[in-house]
Design an enzyme around this catalytic site. Structure first.
Site, mmCIF file in Angstrom:
data_model
loop_
_atom_site.group_PDB
_atom_site.id
_atom_site.type_symbol
_atom_site.label_atom_id
_atom_site.label_comp_id
_atom_site.label_asym_id
_atom_site.label_seq_id
_atom_site.Cartn_x
_atom_site.Cartn_y
_atom_site.Cartn_z
ATOM 1 N N THR A 1 45.149 37.287 34.060
ATOM 2 C CA THR A 1 45.832 38.336 34.817
ATOM 3 C C THR A 1 46.816 37.762 35.821
ATOM 4 O OG1 THR A 1 44.043 39.909 34.526
ATOM 5 C CG2 THR A 1 45.414 40.235 36.454
ATOM 6 N N SER B 1 41.465 34.951 29.484
ATOM 7 C CA SER B 1 40.402 33.935 29.526
ATOM 8 C C SER B 1 39.228 34.159 28.577
ATOM 9 C CB SER B 1 39.940 33.676 30.959
ATOM 10 O OG SER B 1 39.106 34.694 31.426
ATOM 11 N N THR C 1 40.129 35.558 35.108
ATOM 12 C CA THR C 1 38.894 35.525 35.895
ATOM 13 C C THR C 1 37.624 35.656 35.054
ATOM 14 O OG1 THR C 1 39.028 37.906 36.307
ATOM 15 C CG2 THR C 1 40.015 36.444 37.958
ATOM 16 N N ASP C 2 37.738 36.206 33.830
ATOM 17 C CA ASP C 2 36.516 36.480 33.050
ATOM 18 C C ASP C 2 35.678 35.227 32.808
ATOM 19 O OD1 ASP C 2 37.612 38.982 32.934
ATOM 20 O OD2 ASP C 2 37.513 39.172 30.756
HETATM 21 N N1 ASP Z 1 41.072 39.582 31.186
HETATM 22 C C1 ASP Z 1 41.534 38.760 32.218
HETATM 23 C C2 ASP Z 1 41.189 37.324 31.928
HETATM 24 O O1 ASP Z 1 40.107 36.871 32.201
HETATM 25 C C3 ASP Z 1 41.019 39.197 33.519
HETATM 26 C C4 ASP Z 1 41.571 38.432 34.653
HETATM 27 O O2 ASP Z 1 42.285 37.482 34.530
HETATM 28 O O3 ASP Z 1 41.282 38.813 35.783
HETATM 29 O O4 ASP Z 1 42.024 36.644 31.433
#
Ligand code: ASP
Length: 349
Positions: free
Chosen positions: A40, A79, A112-113
């Site tokens: 993200t 991620s 973040t995942d």
């Molecule tokens: N779906 C995203 C990821 O993990 C969520 C994020 O980056 O916050 O790539």
């Protein structure tokens, strides 16, 4: 295309093949290499952006006051799509960069995942005391409360700070400084999603200044026995999740898939129900590494607590959550298949 208006556009635009280091040493400011992997924090509606590394500094002008920043794109994925191959590429690039006198610290931008898994992997394989900081954002660049720019500024400030050295790989979001080993994502959407439930944050970033309150005592980075320099793949390790009424099908499925290790995300203190115990014991007997972890978000799984691990042939995950226990098993299997040795790794890292 809104070049330079958002961090997201900029990060997406950082392309492979940029001029390599050394970063030009024009001032005495620390030299920080940003390795972008997607997520993200790199989200944008533009797919065509191809900016030079300098655009990173242009999009977040405050970075120039903190450090000399250069960026490279290591991957461009959400991620959930991070792979062990990307981990190895990232680790090798970090180790090469930090071995050079031209880089003082590294920032990894990441979704973040699975950020906590990548961060813990790096914590075990980076061979440098220089700071490595993994950063993401919970909101995209077009959200009114986009957190990417502030998180990136914090990450560069931490990576540029001598106080961050020798603390292992660090994670920052929402002005916190967390240990890669202990941090986990605890909320699907909140800005304050990253916590270290058992042992707390190491510090904060306040007024742009990283302030540490705790030290990491588990071994990491230069003190580990793991060496990825000649690895091109990692052993297959599965996670099997427990619930009321679970049978042995998922565990046996993992065995059939050729997993060399299984982390059992058990209930409570890492319990394996009677319906699954024979499959777990037979897997352990055949040389597969079987680790009892817990689906509970906190606490230590006690060896020979809920189960007789010595009799079952199982290993306990200490305070590592299942996804981090899996990282340690993957690396552990590059060194040993022996259950007692594997337990030592869990007691050490
Ligand atoms: N779906 C995203 C990821 O993990 C969520 C994020 O980056 O916050 O790539």
């Amino acid at each position: 295309m809104r070049i330079g208006t958002t961090l997201g556009v900029t990060l997406l635009g950082l392309v492979a093949g940029l001029p390599p280091l050394p970063i030009m040493a024009q001032t005495a400011k620390p030299r920080i290499l940003v390795l972008a992997t997607g997520g993200t924090i790199a989200q944008t509606d533009s797919k065509e952006a191809k900016l030079l590394g300098d655009a990173l500094i242009g999009a977040v002008p405050q970075l120039k006051d903190i450090a000399q920043v250069q960026a490279e794109q290591v991957a461009q994925v959400s991620s959930p799509d991070i792979t062990p191959e990307i981990w190895l590429k990232l680790a090798k690039r970090i180790n090469a960069a930090l071995a050079s006198n031209d880089v003082d610290g590294v920032v990894v931008t990441h979704g973040t995942d699975t950020l906590e898994e990548t961060a813990y992997f790096l914590d075990l394989v980076v061979k440098s005391d220089k700071p490595v900081v993994v950063v993401g954002s919970m909101r995209g660049s077009s959200a009114p409360s986009a957190d990417g720019p502030a998180n990136l500024i914090d990450a560069v400030a931490i990576a540029a700070s001598p106080t961050a050295r020798s603390n292992g790989v660090l994670v920052t979001l929402n002005d916190t400084i967390q240990s890669a080993r202990d941090v986990t994502k605890t909320n699907t959407t909140s800005l304050d999603a990253f916590k270290s439930p058992d042992f707390g944050t190491l510090g904060i970033v306040q007024g742009g200044k990283p302030i540490f309150y705790r030290q990491v005592s588990r071994k990491h980075t230069t003190a580990t026995e793991f060496d990825v320099s000649s690895l091109t793949a990692l052993p297959k390790v599965a996670i099997v999740y427990s619930y009321v009424g679970v049978d042995a099908d998922a565990f046996e499925g993992a065995m059939k898939s050729g997993a060399k290790g299984v982390v059992y995300a058990g209930t409570g203190n890492g319990s394996i129900p009677k319906a699954v115990q024979p499959a777990a014991a037979s897997a352990a007997k055949s040389g597969v590494v079987v680790v009892r972890a817990s689906r509970v978000n906190g606490g230590v799984v006690e060896r020979n607590g809920e189960h007789d691990d010595t009799a079952l042939g199982t290993i306990t995950a200490d305070s590592l959550n299942p996804q981090k226990a899996r990282v340690l098993v993957m690396l552990g299997l590059t060194r040993t298949g022996n259950a007692a040795e594997m337990q030592r790794l869990f007691d050490t890292y």
